[in-house]
Design a protein around this motif. Structure first.
Motif, PDB file in Angstrom:
ATOM      1  N   LEU A  13       0.843  -1.203   0.000  1.00  0.00           N
ATOM      2  CA  LEU A  13       0.000   0.000   0.000  1.00  0.00           C
ATOM      3  C   LEU A  13       0.877   1.252   0.000  1.00  0.00           C
ATOM      4  O   LEU A  13       0.588   2.220  -0.701  1.00  0.00           O
ATOM      5  CB  LEU A  13      -0.914   0.023   1.224  1.00  0.00           C
ATOM      6  CG  LEU A  13      -1.960  -1.080   1.339  1.00  0.00           C
ATOM      7  CD1 LEU A  13      -2.893  -0.816   2.498  1.00  0.00           C
ATOM      8  CD2 LEU A  13      -2.775  -1.187   0.065  1.00  0.00           C
ATOM      9  N   ALA A  25      -5.268   3.019  10.375  1.00  0.00           N
ATOM     10  CA  ALA A  25      -5.885   1.776  10.852  1.00  0.00           C
ATOM     11  C   ALA A  25      -4.911   0.611  10.723  1.00  0.00           C
ATOM     12  O   ALA A  25      -4.815  -0.236  11.610  1.00  0.00           O
ATOM     13  CB  ALA A  25      -7.168   1.499  10.063  1.00  0.00           C
ATOM     14  N   LEU A  26      -4.178   0.598   9.621  1.00  0.00           N
ATOM     15  CA  LEU A  26      -3.222  -0.490   9.404  1.00  0.00           C
ATOM     16  C   LEU A  26      -2.080  -0.410  10.426  1.00  0.00           C
ATOM     17  O   LEU A  26      -1.618  -1.446  10.928  1.00  0.00           O
ATOM     18  CB  LEU A  26      -2.669  -0.408   7.983  1.00  0.00           C
ATOM     19  CG  LEU A  26      -2.094  -1.692   7.408  1.00  0.00           C
ATOM     20  CD1 LEU A  26      -3.091  -2.813   7.444  1.00  0.00           C
ATOM     21  CD2 LEU A  26      -1.630  -1.474   5.990  1.00  0.00           C
ATOM     22  N   ILE A  77      -9.815  -3.780   6.663  1.00  0.00           N
ATOM     23  CA  ILE A  77      -8.990  -2.633   6.233  1.00  0.00           C
ATOM     24  C   ILE A  77      -8.670  -2.753   4.742  1.00  0.00           C
ATOM     25  O   ILE A  77      -8.752  -1.775   3.991  1.00  0.00           O
ATOM     26  CB  ILE A  77      -7.708  -2.555   7.079  1.00  0.00           C
ATOM     27  CG1 ILE A  77      -8.056  -2.117   8.499  1.00  0.00           C
ATOM     28  CG2 ILE A  77      -6.708  -1.574   6.479  1.00  0.00           C
ATOM     29  CD1 ILE A  77      -6.898  -2.176   9.465  1.00  0.00           C
ATOM     30  N   VAL A 108      -6.900   4.675   6.268  1.00  0.00           N
ATOM     31  CA  VAL A 108      -6.479   3.288   6.043  1.00  0.00           C
ATOM     32  C   VAL A 108      -5.083   3.086   6.599  1.00  0.00           C
ATOM     33  O   VAL A 108      -4.790   2.085   7.270  1.00  0.00           O
ATOM     34  CB  VAL A 108      -6.544   2.949   4.541  1.00  0.00           C
ATOM     35  CG1 VAL A 108      -5.922   1.595   4.278  1.00  0.00           C
ATOM     36  CG2 VAL A 108      -7.979   2.953   4.063  1.00  0.00           C
ATOM     37  N   ARG A 147      -2.892   6.088  -1.876  1.00  0.00           N
ATOM     38  CA  ARG A 147      -3.925   6.880  -2.530  1.00  0.00           C
ATOM     39  C   ARG A 147      -4.442   7.999  -1.609  1.00  0.00           C
ATOM     40  O   ARG A 147      -5.611   8.363  -1.636  1.00  0.00           O
ATOM     41  CB  ARG A 147      -5.087   5.982  -2.951  1.00  0.00           C
ATOM     42  CG  ARG A 147      -4.734   5.059  -4.093  1.00  0.00           C
ATOM     43  CD  ARG A 147      -5.947   4.782  -4.968  1.00  0.00           C
ATOM     44  NE  ARG A 147      -7.063   4.294  -4.222  1.00  0.00           N
ATOM     45  CZ  ARG A 147      -7.419   3.021  -4.131  1.00  0.00           C
ATOM     46  NH1 ARG A 147      -6.715   2.123  -4.744  1.00  0.00           N
ATOM     47  NH2 ARG A 147      -8.478   2.655  -3.454  1.00  0.00           N
ATOM     48  N   THR A 204     -11.716  -1.813   2.849  1.00  0.00           N
ATOM     49  CA  THR A 204     -11.912  -0.352   2.845  1.00  0.00           C
ATOM     50  C   THR A 204     -10.980   0.300   1.831  1.00  0.00           C
ATOM     51  O   THR A 204     -11.366   1.224   1.108  1.00  0.00           O
ATOM     52  CB  THR A 204     -11.618   0.219   4.250  1.00  0.00           C
ATOM     53  OG1 THR A 204     -12.371  -0.517   5.199  1.00  0.00           O
ATOM     54  CG2 THR A 204     -11.975   1.682   4.339  1.00  0.00           C
ATOM     55  N   TRP A 205      -9.752  -0.196   1.797  1.00  0.00           N
ATOM     56  CA  TRP A 205      -8.791   0.369   0.859  1.00  0.00           C
ATOM     57  C   TRP A 205      -9.192   0.088  -0.583  1.00  0.00           C
ATOM     58  O   TRP A 205      -8.911   0.877  -1.486  1.00  0.00           O
ATOM     59  CB  TRP A 205      -7.404  -0.219   1.151  1.00  0.00           C
ATOM     60  CG  TRP A 205      -6.333   0.414   0.323  1.00  0.00           C
ATOM     61  CD1 TRP A 205      -5.721   1.607   0.554  1.00  0.00           C
ATOM     62  CD2 TRP A 205      -5.761  -0.103  -0.880  1.00  0.00           C
ATOM     63  NE1 TRP A 205      -4.795   1.857  -0.419  1.00  0.00           N
ATOM     64  CE2 TRP A 205      -4.798   0.822  -1.315  1.00  0.00           C
ATOM     65  CE3 TRP A 205      -5.967  -1.259  -1.624  1.00  0.00           C
ATOM     66  CZ2 TRP A 205      -4.051   0.631  -2.457  1.00  0.00           C
ATOM     67  CZ3 TRP A 205      -5.211  -1.451  -2.761  1.00  0.00           C
ATOM     68  CH2 TRP A 205      -4.264  -0.512  -3.168  1.00  0.00           C
TER      69      TRP A 205
END
Lengths: 469, 487
Positions: free
Chosen positions: A32, A46-47, B161, A43, A38, B164-165
């Motif tokens: 990611l 949260a990750l 998650i 996100v 993005r 969501t991404w």
């Protein structure tokens, strides 16, 4: 060491599912982050929280495989050296918790084109931060819990305590600049660093769970109190230690501007107008006011702090004017009317200087600029710069042939450390769009940087004008 | 009392004694959250209460775990219906009711009357039970202990998650449809799993059902097309609206069409349109556009955004999109026809209350769900449980400034959260604001009255009307310079 290695191999087999989960999360994060997330910070946050929770869970499982508290665990009767046991646990933490983060961050940064020299301090400091903030606190807490159930209950209780401390201190946080807030953020880490070694020693040497818990709770409480009660001036005093040069800067009442009388309103409001003069600042240095404090002092020594949020400070070169309403309680208002009183102003200044610049080609691909920054023409026609781990302690601006000079951000942290606690290793900021660029102009931009050289506090006391009484 | 209920009562009392410490931890977290809500006016949510609920529910279910082969209670004369009833009763009484009480307390201290909030309180209880407690109970019922429960929770959180991404397009005001789909899936999956576990102790079957339902519901909600979401939203239109009354035409006053002469495979276009035919404001929600050449060939335009984005904007909109370069090169010198579908929300039922400056920050009721205060720093409005389904704007400094940009068109009275009110504000320190001279502020409120789809065709358009340099937003038309995305 041989025994430690054996225990480590046993733990690796025992916790293979948790190890896979950690690796998968690290890989997802790397994937990611490589795609730039993005722009979805939710996100990313949260990750990061999920990764921290997984680390805590794995560490708890690791330590509780040979739980310290309790009376009937098998390993007490086995020929385990406690030093071997602790060493093996640390090897596991380094191998399966710390190293994956290091590898993922290293790969992301090298792929982004950052040099080894610019990323190495940040990489190592991130490892220290994860160790201090996540791994070793979980290790200490797990060593005081017999199983996952009390571990989670303790973690929830600690989380609630931390939440309350943050909420209580939230309002005072608004009264001082974010740039020095790193010193407050360091308090929980220092507290953890103070708790972990004695707790691990007590647990792995003597298995004194009650003493360890009491010691840990006591230090945590002290840390929380310091976190809640620390003031802006105290944080600035910590920041002043990071000054790199000294300057003979003086702040006094501006003799060229006469002091007008101040009048006390029936509701206790008094509009003040303080003309000040900042002198002794070299030409190549730019002073910036971080915050100021205003207090009224009576003849008997009693002082009353005033809220700076209602006051305005306007600076024009070396001249500084502080104006706005202050509110006096009836007792203080009466005493000011009848006795001599003074207003005391404390100015907290940052002196910027050592300006340097580099002209770089402006391209889609990032190009090395100043202070480890790599700058490029962003996807939305913006002038963008990226830095490894954190934005440098600099005010960075860009000068282009098609426009004037624009700053990337003035909200910078004065932290002297090369990274902050986050997994995403690249910070990117924009200096705004460049829609109106002239196509005939050369595609070059000049990235300029100015750094804070000194952090100074100056106090000045001025008698309240007689007309007020 | 029937034997089943009698036994359930006994199990419930056993759980109360057995889980004394866990209940204390959970109630402590609820207290901390409630206290910070009351004294620090915290309006953002905390995950601590949710984590505490997960911990307590997991301990409760694992007290008599349905999964596994060595648990003591299988050999005891426990009726499974009694066991299930006891566990669900515990969840309602010990986990969910304290939240109801805390939410009511926060609302009461903030002077929201019970009459105005009881529907929301009950709805919150429904969401907490079916959206959090029951799924957690189902997850715990498939695990034998805390270790498995935490491991599977972490994995589930990772999947959520990643989902969501993966969401490619935000549904904006219709995001509640995606959330509702997820909630529905969770409710169905949790109910089936709990039935299978407590009726048959079929853990493998439960995992299979969960995997299947997740495989259906997650992609369905993540990849929900906004056209489908809009079709669902249309069913919740408060009023009927004749879409044929709405006229869509090119805006003659502004730049008609902007074509960026990129060197890439796609050409950017910007179509300025005027919407007419309704009395009040509208907000464009989405757009489908295709260009038909004179030889009959049609090419879809990939619409990137519709401006203005803010709620209840004006009737002039600009549609930005990308067009295939080959088609553009072929059709650039011939008249074309723009065909499309416009999806928009019509706003009505306008109100224009005033809020007077009050330095004590005392809130004034504006509507039955909204109250505002104009204090020294700005206008602050708050509403119980969620921001109302209304566009709220402050009219000041010759402009309408939205108090909250994003509103939800959800017909439900609340969303899953602990702090039971939503709060948004506008600072007075706007450029040019002379706040001391403005003792009152006019507020404009409008609510969505219809969700409408309108198809249209505009013929006789020339793609070559405007050509602009590469990567520039400027457009030259009739010798005048203007911006392509001007609105």
């Amino acid at each position: 060491m041989q025994q430690a290695w054996h225990i480590f191999k046993k733990d690796t087999r025992f916790l293979h599912r948790e190890i896979v989960l950690l690796f998968v999360l690290a890989a997802i994060f790397g994937w990611l982050a490589k795609g730039g997330m993005r722009g979805d910070s939710d996100v990313s946050d949260a990750l990061e929280m999920l990764y921290a929770a997984t680390i805590a869970y794995t560490v708890a499982r690791l330590i509780q495989a040979e739980a310290i508290p309790g009376e009937n665990q098998f390993w007490i009767t086995r020929p385990y050296r406690r030093s071997s046991l602790l060493t093996s646990k640390f090897i596991f933490v380094i191998a399966f918790i710390q190293l994956p983060v290091l590898v993922v961050q290293l790969v992301i940064l090298l792929l982004a084109g950052f040099s080894w020299g610019s990323i190495l301090p940040g990489l190592l400091w991130t490892q220290v931060l994860i160790l201090l903030a996540v791994s070793t606190p979980a290790l200490a807490l797990a060593s005081m819990s017999a199983s996952l159930v009390p571990f989670i209950a303790s973690a929830l209780a600690l989380g609630a305590g931390g939440y309350v401390a943050v909420e209580i201190s939230f309002r005072s946080m608004l009264l001082f600049p974010e740039s020095i807030d790193w010193a407050r953020s360091a308090i929980p880490l220092l507290t953890a660093a103070a708790i972990v070694p004695p707790v691990l020693y007590l647990q792995y040497r003597y298995r004194l769970t009650r003493y360890s818990a009491a010691l840990g709770a006591g230090i945590a409480l002290c840390g929380a109190l310091i976190f809640v009660l620390i003031t802006g001036p105290a944080l600035f005093a910590v920041q002043s230690i990071c000054s790199r040069r000294s300057y003979a800067v003086e702040v006094k009442r501006d003799p060229s501007a006469p002091l007008q009388p101040w009048w006390i309103q029936p509701d206790g409001r008094m509009n003040i107008l303080l003309p000040l003069l900042i002198s002794g600042v070299p030409d190549d240095v730019d002073p910036q006011i971080e915050m100021y404090r205003v207090a009224i002092r009576r003849a008997d020594g009693r002082t009353m702090e005033q809220s700076p949020s209602r006051l305005n400070a306007k600076r024009n070169g070396g001249q500084l004017t502080i104006s706005g309403p202050v509110f006096l309680d009836p007792d203080l208002a009466d005493s000011i009317r009848n006795q001599a009183a003074a207003v005391r102003v404390s100015l907290f200044l940052t002196l910027y200087g050592n300006k340097h610049a580099k002209t770089i080609p402006f391209e889609r691909n990032p190009v090395d600029a100043v202070d480890g920054l790599r700058c490029f023409d962003g996807a939305f026609d913006e002038v963008m710069c990226s830095a490894p781990f954190r934005w440098p302690v600099r005010v960075v601006s860009v000068r282009s042939p098609w426009g004037g000079e624009t700053s990337f951000t003035r909200l910078i942290s004065y932290s002297p450390f090369p990274a902050k606690l986050q997994l995403a290793p690249i910070v990117t900021r924009s200096a705004g769009p460049h829609w109106q660029k002239d196509r005939s102009a050369p595609r070059e931009v000049t990235i300029e940087s100015e750094e804070p050289l000194a952090y100074l506090r100056r106090d000045v006391e001025i008698p309240i004008p007689v007309g007020v009484r | 009392m029937s034997p089943i209920l009698q036994q359930a009562w006994l199990i419930f009392r056993k759980d109360l004694r057995y889980l004394g410490r866990e209940i204390t931890v959970y109630l402590g977290l609820v207290f901390v959250a409630c206290w910070t809500g009351l004294y620090f006016n915290v309006t953002y949510d905390t995950v601590l209460v949710m984590l505490g609920a997960a911990y307590l529910i997991s301990r409760l279910i694992h007290g008599d775990a349905p999964a596994g082969t060595r648990q003591f209670w299988i050999t005891r004369p426990y009726r499974r219906s009694s066991l299930l009833a006891a566990k669900l009763f515990f969840v309602v009484v010990v986990v969910d009711l304290p939240i109801l009480f805390a939410q009511w307390l926060i609302l009461a201290v903030n002077h929201f009357s019970f009459g105005a909030t009881w529907v929301g309180l009950i709805w919150e209880q429904f969401l907490w039970f079916f959206g959090l407690s029951l799924p957690l109970a189902a997850l715990a019922a498939m695990n034998t202990g805390m270790v498995q429960f935490v491991g599977s929770s972490l994995a589930a959180a990772g999947i959520m998650i990643a989902a969501t991404w993966s969401v490619r397009r935000d549904l904006g005001s219709m995001e509640w449809i995606r959330d509702s789909l997820l909630l529905l899936g969770l409710m169905i999956a949790s109910s089936i799993v709990i039935y299978l576990q407590y009726k048959k102790r079929n853990t493998r079957g439960s995992i299979f059902v969960l995997a299947c339902l997740s495989g259906i519901c997650l992609p369905a909600s993540v990849f929900l097309p906004w056209t489908a979401a809009f079709a669902i939203q249309q069913r919740f239109s408060p009023q009927a609206f004749d879409a044929s009354k709405v006229q869509v035409s090119l805006d003659p006053e502004r730049v008609k069409l902007a074509i960026a002469m990129t060197r890439m495979r796609e050409v950017q276009i910007a179509v300025p349109l005027v919407l007419e035919g309704f009395d009040s404001g509208a907000k464009a929600e989405g757009f489908e556009l295709s260009i038909q050449a004179s030889d009959g060939r049609a090419e879809p335009v990939e619409v990137t955004d519709v401006l203005p984005k803010r709620a209840e904007g004006n009737r002039n909109i600009t549609v930005n999109g990308k067009l295939n370069r080959e088609f553009f090169d072929d059709a650039r010198n011939r008249p074309i026809t723009l065909r499309g579908s416009l999806y928009f929300t019509v706003f009505g039922n306008r109100q224009s209350p005033k809020v007077y400056r009050d330095w004590s920050n005392s809130p004034v009721a504006i509507t039955d769900r909204l109250r505002c205060s104009a204090g020294p720093y700005g206008l602050i409005c708050e509403s119980p449980f969620r921001w109302p389904r209304q566009s709220v704007r402050i009219v000041a400094w010759n402009a309408g400034i939205p108090v909250q940009n994003a509103i939800s068109y959800s017909p439900f009275p609340g969303q899953l959260r602990f702090f039971p009110f939503a709060q948004h504000g506008v600072p007075f320190r706007a450029p040019g604001a002379d706040t001391d001279r403005e003792p009152e502020f006019l507020i404009e409120i409008a609510e969505p009255i219809a969700y409408v789809r309108r198809e249209f065709a505009i013929s006789g358009v020339r793609l070559t009307d405007i050509a602009v340099p590469w990567r520039s937003e400027k457009v030259i038309r009739d010798g005048k310079m203007s911006f392509a995305n001007e609105y």
